[in-house]
Design a protein around this motif. Structure first.
Motif, PDB file in Angstrom:
ATOM      1  N   ALA A   1      -4.893   0.356   4.964  1.00 36.35           N
ATOM      2  CA  ALA A   1      -4.071   1.192   4.104  1.00 36.35           C
ATOM      3  C   ALA A   1      -4.983   1.977   3.166  1.00 36.35           C
ATOM      4  O   ALA A   1      -5.877   1.410   2.531  1.00 36.35           O
ATOM      5  N   VAL A   2      -4.764   3.272   3.084  1.00 37.43           N
ATOM      6  CA  VAL A   2      -5.587   4.112   2.206  1.00 37.43           C
ATOM      7  C   VAL A   2      -5.004   4.041   0.796  1.00 37.43           C
ATOM      8  O   VAL A   2      -3.883   4.471   0.549  1.00 37.43           O
ATOM      9  N   ARG A   3      -5.792   3.498  -0.111  1.00 39.08           N
ATOM     10  CA  ARG A   3      -5.342   3.333  -1.491  1.00 39.08           C
ATOM     11  C   ARG A   3      -5.433   4.648  -2.259  1.00 39.08           C
ATOM     12  O   ARG A   3      -6.270   5.490  -1.954  1.00 39.08           O
TER      13      ARG A   3
ATOM     14  N   ALA B   1      -0.074  10.658  12.913  1.00 38.45           N
ATOM     15  CA  ALA B   1       0.501  11.554  11.894  1.00 38.45           C
ATOM     16  C   ALA B   1       1.990  11.297  11.708  1.00 38.45           C
ATOM     17  O   ALA B   1       2.770  12.225  11.490  1.00 38.45           O
ATOM     18  N   THR B   2       2.355  10.024  11.755  1.00 35.11           N
ATOM     19  CA  THR B   2       3.759   9.635  11.630  1.00 35.11           C
ATOM     20  C   THR B   2       3.921   8.804  10.374  1.00 35.11           C
ATOM     21  O   THR B   2       3.703   7.584  10.377  1.00 35.11           O
ATOM     22  N   GLY B   3       4.264   9.470   9.269  1.00 34.20           N
ATOM     23  CA  GLY B   3       4.456   8.759   8.014  1.00 34.20           C
ATOM     24  C   GLY B   3       4.025   9.578   6.824  1.00 34.20           C
ATOM     25  O   GLY B   3       3.260  10.536   6.950  1.00 34.20           O
ATOM     26  N   LEU B   4       4.529   9.201   5.659  1.00 37.17           N
ATOM     27  CA  LEU B   4       4.185   9.870   4.412  1.00 37.17           C
ATOM     28  C   LEU B   4       3.591   8.902   3.394  1.00 37.17           C
ATOM     29  O   LEU B   4       3.566   9.184   2.204  1.00 37.17           O
ATOM     30  N   VAL B   5       3.104   7.753   3.887  1.00 34.41           N
ATOM     31  CA  VAL B   5       2.696   6.689   2.971  1.00 34.41           C
ATOM     32  C   VAL B   5       1.205   6.392   2.962  1.00 34.41           C
ATOM     33  O   VAL B   5       0.655   5.914   1.971  1.00 34.41           O
ATOM     34  N   GLY B   6       0.509   6.594   4.087  1.00 37.45           N
ATOM     35  CA  GLY B   6      -0.922   6.303   4.145  1.00 37.45           C
ATOM     36  C   GLY B   6      -1.245   4.844   4.398  1.00 37.45           C
ATOM     37  O   GLY B   6      -2.402   4.432   4.230  1.00 37.45           O
ATOM     38  N   THR B   7      -0.258   4.062   4.795  1.00 40.25           N
ATOM     39  CA  THR B   7      -0.475   2.624   5.031  1.00 40.25           C
ATOM     40  C   THR B   7      -0.376   2.242   6.504  1.00 40.25           C
ATOM     41  O   THR B   7      -0.663   1.101   6.853  1.00 40.25           O
ATOM     42  N   ARG B   8      -0.009   3.152   7.371  1.00 40.93           N
ATOM     43  CA  ARG B   8       0.272   2.845   8.772  1.00 40.93           C
ATOM     44  C   ARG B   8      -0.966   3.069   9.643  1.00 40.93           C
ATOM     45  O   ARG B   8      -0.989   3.957  10.496  1.00 40.93           O
ATOM     46  N   SER B   9      -1.999   2.256   9.428  1.00 41.49           N
ATOM     47  CA  SER B   9      -3.232   2.449  10.170  1.00 41.49           C
ATOM     48  C   SER B   9      -3.943   1.119  10.359  1.00 41.49           C
ATOM     49  O   SER B   9      -4.103   0.356   9.400  1.00 41.49           O
ATOM     50  N   PRO B  10      -4.429   0.854  11.567  1.00 40.92           N
ATOM     51  CA  PRO B  10      -5.227  -0.360  11.769  1.00 40.92           C
ATOM     52  C   PRO B  10      -6.593  -0.288  11.084  1.00 40.92           C
ATOM     53  O   PRO B  10      -7.286  -1.299  10.972  1.00 40.92           O
ATOM     54  N   TYR B  11      -6.958   0.889  10.605  1.00 42.68           N
ATOM     55  CA  TYR B  11      -8.215   1.038   9.875  1.00 42.68           C
ATOM     56  C   TYR B  11      -8.034   0.737   8.386  1.00 42.68           C
ATOM     57  O   TYR B  11      -8.985   0.890   7.607  1.00 42.68           O
TER      58      TYR B  11
ATOM     59  N   ALA C   1      -6.459   7.283  -4.918  1.00 45.77           N
ATOM     60  CA  ALA C   1      -7.800   7.489  -5.471  1.00 45.77           C
ATOM     61  C   ALA C   1      -7.942   6.943  -6.885  1.00 45.77           C
ATOM     62  O   ALA C   1      -9.012   6.445  -7.253  1.00 45.77           O
ATOM     63  N   HIS C   2      -6.880   7.017  -7.677  1.00 48.90           N
ATOM     64  CA  HIS C   2      -6.969   6.665  -9.091  1.00 48.90           C
ATOM     65  C   HIS C   2      -6.200   5.398  -9.454  1.00 48.90           C
ATOM     66  O   HIS C   2      -6.488   4.775 -10.482  1.00 48.90           O
ATOM     67  N   TYR C   3      -5.257   5.014  -8.622  1.00 57.87           N
ATOM     68  CA  TYR C   3      -4.427   3.824  -8.870  1.00 57.87           C
ATOM     69  C   TYR C   3      -4.382   3.013  -7.579  1.00 57.87           C
ATOM     70  O   TYR C   3      -3.462   3.169  -6.772  1.00 57.87           O
ATOM     71  N   PRO C   4      -5.378   2.168  -7.342  1.00 56.08           N
ATOM     72  CA  PRO C   4      -5.543   1.516  -6.041  1.00 56.08           C
ATOM     73  C   PRO C   4      -4.361   0.671  -5.577  1.00 56.08           C
ATOM     74  O   PRO C   4      -4.231   0.423  -4.378  1.00 56.08           O
ATOM     75  N   GLU C   5      -3.511   0.237  -6.505  1.00 52.69           N
ATOM     76  CA  GLU C   5      -2.353  -0.553  -6.091  1.00 52.69           C
ATOM     77  C   GLU C   5      -1.224   0.327  -5.565  1.00 52.69           C
ATOM     78  O   GLU C   5      -0.262  -0.164  -4.960  1.00 52.69           O
ATOM     79  N   LEU C   6      -1.328   1.649  -5.779  1.00 48.63           N
ATOM     80  CA  LEU C   6      -0.297   2.587  -5.341  1.00 48.63           C
ATOM     81  C   LEU C   6      -0.705   3.273  -4.045  1.00 48.63           C
ATOM     82  O   LEU C   6      -1.884   3.328  -3.694  1.00 48.63           O
ATOM     83  N   ILE C   7       0.274   3.836  -3.344  1.00 47.65           N
ATOM     84  CA  ILE C   7      -0.033   4.502  -2.083  1.00 47.65           C
ATOM     85  C   ILE C   7      -0.768   5.815  -2.330  1.00 47.65           C
ATOM     86  O   ILE C   7      -0.666   6.428  -3.391  1.00 47.65           O
TER      87      ILE C   7
END
Length: 579
Positions: free
Chosen positions: A133-135, A121-131, A137-143
């Motif tokens: 980066a969570v794209r 739970a360290t971050g506000l981007v949704g990209t910091r995961s070995p599982y 929902a509507h714009y997959p190139e964006l966080i």
């Protein structure tokens, strides 16, 4: 529902729990977003839970969340599922479900699985995961926004009805803004954090996402309440406000306090403020620079030591799945000192006091939720600076013990989602919800706080009458129009301002009298009673529907000396006749 400043809230179609589960798994297959989930339950197991909910309904159980599907952030325990916090080496099998989630299940909700997140739970981007980066929902190139990325995306994709996340720095609000959904971050401790892997234990909050405010509030209300297994859990205070007043006054930041906003977001916020103002809400610019300075302490001050206390020793073992950015942030806490931590706490105490003074006379602070909507590539190229900027307007909230409700604002000129927050002092959650309801068009606004006592009024305290402000001052919530039994008579007293006197004469010796019912806090009712002038009194009033409630009456001798107006059936009808 009625149209609000920014449009309507649509009601969801009614489906059985089993039908909802089947639709969710069809949607999961359709969107093919594997990065949303760390553990997705087998459809058969979830369908069995749905059948159990249907059985409970058939047996007459009252289930406010019957068949509602829930996506749970994977730093929150659900018995029978692993908890990973997005780090494979950290994973453990949960044996007890977190209190907040268990309350949802008890109310009929069904857990779909555990969702991806910014690690620990360290971050506000949704990209910091070995599982992965969570794209968005509507714009997959964006966080997607983080750290509660998977839960927000599961809701935005139409898979889950509600998403459960956590919010220390804005993780329950930033993803909401980037998807055009609702995020509620209640006062710290109101929703217990039992069963949550701490990020900063003193500043962690369990949060809820939903596509509309009503659904989010129902879920938050079910989760709220003290929990003995959480030493930081809190109850609503005796003087909790149960409603916002009709005439709202909101603080908004000065232009210089909006420097962090991208140009599209600055324009969207300006247009949103104009729309809110045009709806009849008074807005006034204030200097929030002290709040923005306090926000930096969460990552750049000694407060970061709480993150090390949570998982620092584990990360010291250099697990292969550790995210390097997360590790660097938590490892930086090694440089903190006890005196530095004490200095930061003193700073926060001073800013809290200053914030109370700053917002005196306002019902809330309206802010942009975040600053921009970056691409995944941009965040990966600059993982720290962009993340820090995204938390400009969210980081201070928990540090200063404030609550916030994030809702969609007007979209950017390019049509991208843009979000705003209503930020209020601790325990003013219902006021924030009522303000947010005005913005999104939820009418009547949903109730988060159900504490309090019913109070019946029949004269000068009715809505639109000269003493109604006294009810608004104590945060009373309108609960509907009422009628007494035919045992009451009404008189016009010679008082300033004019008011009626209600007296019970006995069954069949009076007439039904119209009034209004409000819910007030225990302390509010006490204040009301203490200030009640003669010849008024509070007593038990019998209603035509069989209930008895506390209500206004007057002494018998005062009524005897006054003009009988029972035939009008109520005070407002009498006033109309006078005019």
């Amino acid at each position: 529902m009625t149209a609000g400043v920014l449009g309507n809230i649509a009601a969801q179609p009614q489906r059985s729990p089993t039908e909802r589960v089947a639709a969710a798994y069809r949607r999961i297959a359709e969107v093919d977003r594997q990065e949303v989930w760390i553990t997705l339950r087998e459809e058969g197991d979830v369908a069995a839970d749905a059948a159990a909910v249907e059985q409970r309904l058939a047996e007459g159980a009252a289930l406010p969340l019957a068949g509602i599907l829930v996506a749970v952030k994977d730093n929150i325990d659900v018995a029978g599922l692993p908890t990973t916090a997005a780090c494979p080496e950290f994973a453990y099998p949960a044996t007890v479900t977190a209190a907040a989630v268990q309350r949802l299940v008890a109310a009929g909700a069904i857990v779909l699985g555990k969702t991806n997140l910014d690690q620990f739970a360290t971050g506000l981007v949704g990209t910091r995961s070995p599982y992965g980066a969570v794209r968005n929902a509507h714009y997959p190139e964006l966080i997607s926004g983080g750290s509660s990325s998977g839960s927000a995306v599961a809701v935005a994709l139409g898979i889950a009805d509600i998403g459960i996340g956590t919010d220390t720095a804005g993780s329950g609000r930033v993803p909401a803004a980037l998807h055009g959904i609702v995020g509620i971050k209640a006062t710290l401790g109101v929703i217990p954090a039992h069963g949550v892997i701490p990020a900063c234990a003193d500043y962690d909050a369990v949060t809820v996402f939903a596509t509309d405010l009503d659904q989010a509030v129902v879920a938050a209300a079910v989760m709220a309440g003290p929990e003995v297994r959480d030493p930081r859990s809190r109850s609503w205070p005796a003087d909790v406000h149960l409603a916002a007043p009709q005439q709202l006054r909101l603080a908004v930041p000065r232009a210089e306090d909006l420097a962090a906003l991208s140009e599209p977001y600055r324009d969207a916020f300006a247009r949103t403020v104009v729309a809110v103002t045009d709806s009849g809400v008074a807005t006034h610019e204030v200097d929030i620079s002290a709040l923005l300075d306090a926000a930096r302490l969460l990552y750049d001050g000694a407060i970061v030591a709480e993150r090390y206390a949570a998982v620092g020793e584990f990360l010291d073992t250099a697990p292969a799945g550790a995210d390097p950015t997360v590790t660097a942030i938590i490892d930086a806490a090694r440089a903190t000192t006890g005196p530095g931590f004490a200095d930061d706490l003193d700073t926060l105490a001073r800013v809290r006091a200053a914030t109370t003074a700053l917002l005196a006379g306002f019902h809330g602070l309206l802010l942009p939720t975040t600053t921009e909507h970056p691409s995944i590539a941009a965040v990966q190229a600059d993982p720290l600076v962009i993340n820090r900027r995204l938390g400009t307007y969210t980081n201070f909230c928990n540090l200063l013990d404030m609550a916030a409700v994030a809702v969609p604002g007007l979209p950017t000129a390019a049509g991208l989602p843009f979000g705003v927050m209503v930020v209020v002092p601790a325990f003013a959650d219902q006021v924030a919800i009522d303000i947010a309801a005005r913005i999104v068009g939820a009418d009547p606004p949903p109730a988060l706080v159900d504490d309090g006592t019913e109070l019946a009024v029949f004269g000068a305290h009715l809505r639109g009458q000269p003493l109604h402000w006294q009810l608004e001052e104590i945060g009373a919530r309108f609960a509907g129009e009422i009628t007494t039994t035919a045992a009451y008579r009404l008189t016009a007293l010679d008082t300033t301002p004019p008011k009626p006197g209600l007296v019970r004469h006995g069954d069949g010796l009076g007439a039904p009298i119209l009034g209004e019912l409000f819910r007030v806090s225990a302390a509010g009712l006490g204040r009301f009673l203490a200030a009640l002038p003669a010849p008024m009194a509070l007593t038990s009033i019998e209603l035509s529907d069989g209930r008895s409630v506390i209500g206004f009456a007057c002494t018998y001798d005062a009524a005897e000396a006054a003009t009988d107006i029972t035939s009008f059936g109520g005070w407002k009808a009498y006033l109309q006749h006078q005019n």
